[in-house]
Design a protein around this motif. Structure first.
Motif, PDB file in Angstrom:
ATOM      1  N   ALA A  46       0.835  -1.208   0.000  1.00 48.04           N
ATOM      2  CA  ALA A  46       0.000   0.000   0.000  1.00 48.04           C
ATOM      3  C   ALA A  46       0.864   1.250   0.000  1.00 48.04           C
ATOM      4  CB  ALA A  46      -0.927  -0.005   1.214  1.00 48.04           C
ATOM      5  N   ALA A  47       1.903   1.258   0.838  1.00 46.56           N
ATOM      6  CA  ALA A  47       2.792   2.420   0.903  1.00 46.56           C
ATOM      7  C   ALA A  47       3.513   2.634  -0.421  1.00 46.56           C
ATOM      8  CB  ALA A  47       3.808   2.231   2.036  1.00 46.56           C
TER       9      ALA A  47
ATOM     10  N   THR B 190      -9.310   3.177  -2.885  1.00 46.11           N
ATOM     11  CA  THR B 190     -10.568   3.564  -2.226  1.00 46.11           C
ATOM     12  C   THR B 190     -11.300   2.389  -1.588  1.00 46.11           C
ATOM     13  OG1 THR B 190     -11.815   3.302  -4.302  1.00 46.11           O
ATOM     14  CG2 THR B 190     -10.897   5.494  -3.802  1.00 46.11           C
ATOM     15  N   TYR B 191     -10.981   1.173  -2.006  1.00 46.82           N
ATOM     16  CA  TYR B 191     -11.702   0.018  -1.462  1.00 46.82           C
ATOM     17  C   TYR B 191     -10.779  -0.974  -0.741  1.00 46.82           C
ATOM     18  CZ  TYR B 191     -14.550  -4.180  -1.109  1.00 46.82           C
ATOM     19  OH  TYR B 191     -15.201  -5.281  -0.631  1.00 46.82           O
ATOM     20  N   TYR B 192      -9.786  -1.493  -1.464  1.00 46.61           N
ATOM     21  CA  TYR B 192      -8.991  -2.570  -0.891  1.00 46.61           C
ATOM     22  C   TYR B 192      -8.130  -2.141   0.293  1.00 46.61           C
ATOM     23  CZ  TYR B 192     -10.394  -5.969  -4.379  1.00 46.61           C
ATOM     24  OH  TYR B 192     -11.124  -6.847  -5.144  1.00 46.61           O
ATOM     25  N   VAL B 193      -7.510  -0.963   0.212  1.00 46.26           N
ATOM     26  CA  VAL B 193      -6.676  -0.528   1.341  1.00 46.26           C
ATOM     27  C   VAL B 193      -7.514  -0.282   2.600  1.00 46.26           C
ATOM     28  CG1 VAL B 193      -5.065   1.229   2.179  1.00 46.26           C
ATOM     29  CG2 VAL B 193      -4.884   0.406  -0.168  1.00 46.26           C
ATOM     30  N   PRO B 194      -8.631   0.463   2.517  1.00 47.23           N
ATOM     31  CA  PRO B 194      -9.465   0.623   3.728  1.00 47.23           C
ATOM     32  C   PRO B 194     -10.027  -0.702   4.251  1.00 47.23           C
ATOM     33  CG  PRO B 194     -10.028   2.291   2.111  1.00 47.23           C
ATOM     34  CD  PRO B 194      -9.133   1.311   1.416  1.00 47.23           C
TER      35      PRO B 194
ATOM     36  N   ASP C  88      -3.110 -11.370  -2.733  1.00 43.79           N
ATOM     37  CA  ASP C  88      -3.183 -11.549  -4.189  1.00 43.79           C
ATOM     38  C   ASP C  88      -3.728 -10.291  -4.871  1.00 43.79           C
ATOM     39  OD1 ASP C  88      -2.252 -14.139  -3.923  1.00 43.79           O
ATOM     40  OD2 ASP C  88      -4.260 -15.009  -3.830  1.00 43.79           O
ATOM     41  N   ALA C  89      -4.755  -9.688  -4.261  1.00 44.47           N
ATOM     42  CA  ALA C  89      -5.334  -8.468  -4.838  1.00 44.47           C
ATOM     43  C   ALA C  89      -4.327  -7.324  -4.795  1.00 44.47           C
ATOM     44  CB  ALA C  89      -6.601  -8.084  -4.077  1.00 44.47           C
ATOM     45  N   PHE C  90      -3.603  -7.203  -3.688  1.00 49.77           N
ATOM     46  CA  PHE C  90      -2.620  -6.128  -3.553  1.00 49.77           C
ATOM     47  C   PHE C  90      -1.512  -6.280  -4.592  1.00 49.77           C
ATOM     48  CE2 PHE C  90      -2.900  -3.577   0.525  1.00 49.77           C
ATOM     49  CZ  PHE C  90      -4.260  -3.766   0.675  1.00 49.77           C
TER      50      PHE C  90
ATOM     51  N   ASP D 184       1.179  -4.713  -9.551  1.00 49.14           N
ATOM     52  CA  ASP D 184       1.721  -5.082 -10.864  1.00 49.14           C
ATOM     53  C   ASP D 184       1.033  -4.305 -11.987  1.00 49.14           C
ATOM     54  OD1 ASP D 184       3.457  -6.832  -9.698  1.00 49.14           O
ATOM     55  OD2 ASP D 184       2.321  -8.642 -10.166  1.00 49.14           O
ATOM     56  N   SER D 185      -0.266  -4.063 -11.847  1.00 52.34           N
ATOM     57  CA  SER D 185      -0.980  -3.312 -12.886  1.00 52.34           C
ATOM     58  C   SER D 185      -0.459  -1.881 -12.961  1.00 52.34           C
ATOM     59  CB  SER D 185      -2.486  -3.314 -12.612  1.00 52.34           C
ATOM     60  OG  SER D 185      -2.807  -2.530 -11.474  1.00 52.34           O
TER      61      SER D 185
END
Length: 205
Positions: free
Chosen positions: A110-111, A132-136, A171-173, A178-179
């Motif tokens: 995240a950082a 807006t979604y995964y980090v929170p 996996d999502a992070f 990577d994207s």
């Protein structure tokens, strides 16, 4: 005025340091009180600026970027940074080494993404959902795990369920990180093809 020069934290630290300095100068070194007070005020003012949190996009030449893109990136980062801070704090509060490492990995990713978006605001749209979604949500889940684990008799089933979600979040992070890296490559594939064609024309291979 405080909002112009940081948050409460830098003012509190600066006040404590300058107060301690005033007491030390006036009692231990026997400096005249007025001189001690003047030195303490200067130290206080200096620390306010030194300890002030770094502003978003500091050092970036915003004149070369679209104002709307910068505003969009600023809005996303303003939402994501507090959640990223919570995620880092949750990692430090988890005793289980394996889970601590997983949450720490989420925090590090995240950082890194936030840092890259700040350096390149135009990349913000590619990681909008992440910020807006995964980090929170990751911060919420990590805090929930820490709360459950700190109970005297935590439910192992609930801990397992939360742990499974944290593992999947990794996996999502990684996907979004990577994207973002892929978007930074831009036209690399096209550039490689053009270079290869030019080399073939110029040197035959």
């Amino acid at each position: 005025m405080r909002g112009l020069f940081g948050n409460d934290w830098n003012w509190i630290v600066a006040g404590l340091v300058s107060a301690a300095l005033l007491v030390g100068l006036s009692t231990l070194t026997h400096f005249p009180f007025l001189i001690s007070a003047a030195i303490s005020v200067l130290v206080f003012a200096g620390l306010i600026f030194v300890l002030a949190p770094r502003a978003l996009f500091e050092g970036l030449d915003l004149s070369t970027l679209s104002g709307s893109r910068v505003a969009f990136a600023r809005e996303l980062l303003a939402q994501a940074q507090p959640a990223a801070d919570r995620l880092a704090a949750a990692a430090s509060s988890i005793a289980d080494k394996d889970m601590k490492a997983k949450v720490k990995n989420l925090s590090d990713i995240a950082a890194d993404v936030i840092s890259k978006v700040e350096a390149k605001p135009e990349s913000a749209p590619s990681v909008r959902r992440f910020l807006t979604y995964y980090v929170p949500q990751a911060a919420e889940v990590a805090e929930g795990y820490a709360t459950l684990a700190n109970r005297r008799a935590p439910s192992q089933q609930r801990l397992g369920n939360v742990g499974t979600v944290i593992t999947k979040l990794q996996d999502a992070f990684v996907h979004y990180s990577d994207s973002l890296a892929d978007s930074e490559l831009g036209t690399l594939d096209v550039d490689l093809r053009l270079i290869q064609e030019s080399l073939k024309e110029d040197i035959g291979r």
